[in-house]
Design a protein around this motif. Sequence first.
Motif, PDB file in Angstrom:
ATOM      1  N   GLU A 153      25.512  61.146  66.141  1.00  0.00           N
ATOM      2  CA  GLU A 153      25.565  59.735  66.881  1.00  0.00           C
ATOM      3  C   GLU A 153      26.978  59.107  66.179  1.00  0.00           C
ATOM      4  OE1 GLU A 153      23.217  55.367  67.491  1.00  0.00           O
ATOM      5  OE2 GLU A 153      22.416  57.171  66.188  1.00  0.00           O
ATOM      6  N   ARG A 164      29.979  57.775  68.579  1.00  0.00           N
ATOM      7  CA  ARG A 164      30.365  56.279  68.474  1.00  0.00           C
ATOM      8  C   ARG A 164      31.872  56.170  68.272  1.00  0.00           C
ATOM      9  NH1 ARG A 164      26.515  53.131  69.978  1.00  0.00           N
ATOM     10  NH2 ARG A 164      24.298  53.416  69.576  1.00  0.00           N
ATOM     11  N   GLN A 176      29.103  60.039  77.197  1.00  0.00           N
ATOM     12  CA  GLN A 176      28.449  59.855  75.845  1.00  0.00           C
ATOM     13  C   GLN A 176      27.162  60.181  75.807  1.00  0.00           C
ATOM     14  OE1 GLN A 176      28.767  55.544  76.751  1.00  0.00           O
ATOM     15  NE2 GLN A 176      30.697  55.084  75.655  1.00  0.00           N
ATOM     16  N   TYR A 199      24.531  59.595  72.730  1.00  0.00           N
ATOM     17  CA  TYR A 199      24.491  58.967  71.335  1.00  0.00           C
ATOM     18  C   TYR A 199      23.127  60.020  70.432  1.00  0.00           C
ATOM     19  CZ  TYR A 199      27.419  55.321  72.322  1.00  0.00           C
ATOM     20  OH  TYR A 199      28.723  54.672  72.908  1.00  0.00           O
TER      21      TYR A 199
END
Length: 418
Positions: free
Chosen positions: A207, A211, A223, A225
């Motif tokens: 993650e 980010r 994306q 995460y």
Amino acid sequence: MTDFNIATMAQKAKSASRVVAQLNTSEKNTLLNAIATAIEHNSDVIIQENSKDIAAGREKGLSQAMLDRLVLNDKGIKEISSAIREIVALADPIGDIDKLSLRPNGIQVGKMRIPLGVIAMIYEARPNVTAEAAALCIKSGNAVILRGGSEAIYSNLAIAQCLHQVLTTHDVDENIVCVVPDTSRSVIEDLLQQSDTIDLVIPRGGEGLIRYVSENSRIPVIQHYKGVCHLYIDKYADLNKAIDILVNGKTQKPSACNAFETVLVHSDISASFLPLAAKALNDAAQVKIHACKDSIGYFTNAELATDEDYHAEYLAQEIAVKVVNSFDEAISHINQFTSDHTEVIISQDISRSQKFVRQINSSVVMVNASSRFSDGNQLGLGSEIGISTSKLHAYGPMGLEALTTEKFVVFGDGQVRL
């Protein structure tokens, strides 16, 4: 590496993308078959280089989950070459024209599938990504820049050597596949600024990495995460199916993002299900339990679960357990804590299963099947280049089609606009 420049690499990849975009299906498949064979023939060298990464990883104190993703052995090499050959067998989406329609003025309007251009992959561990991402990008007509982590640098460079050897032998620009030899953080910073030459960034890893990439990129980012995958055991569940799916989804490969992290149990069947679950999880892998106050008594040495546990992606033999009093409470919990990855319901009631599918909008929703099937290969995509939990452009496991876009094409016979 003083002579390395990411902007120069990206520019070369941009030029090479025009070459790979013009290769026909037969030419691309020939390259991919040759790459699969080269990786097999060089397996001893790749495994030897991988052992350097494993030794360095242990010395650095990498987590077991990270080491599991890093290791390559004979079985792993065969899986890579098999994945590449499965990509060969897939239909080539490039050039397909869809939705061709005749307008009142006589022009025909359709949409043609085309490559994205240059894709940058930024990833941790997983040296198989180097080969499989390259194969997916070649088949979809894209050039790719691969920036793996320092923990897999020897493995990645060994695989890159196989890729470039094949491209050179077939007289194809080797810059179609660029493997970044520099693992410093500054390279990522530079890479994320190349918006003139790179069309899409796909980060694949923890993650924190994703980010960082999302917050620092001038280029569109896919994306994902984390994978907080939920298993809901409905009051109409077949308990034998539920136990099998729970054990498989949690214990088979806990380091995978499609492993279960939370199990929700309807209160009507909790007294029947939870003793079975406690025994099965302990027998399979001595899974550590984070249990709510209504379930903790069924487990030995369980810890009381908190909201933090329901947000957690353990990537280990750990799971959170919660008893819910209704179907709606299960839906509410999932919607609160979801990472939009994969959610599963176990129920023999078709109407409740259909309601679950409609009300849960994660990228993969399953009925009476293990979350471990949430994988590009298992879903029929061949290999996947990653998983998107953002809804724009691609959602869920990403295969060939997710690495393309569409352009409008118009066929006329002299029409002019009045």
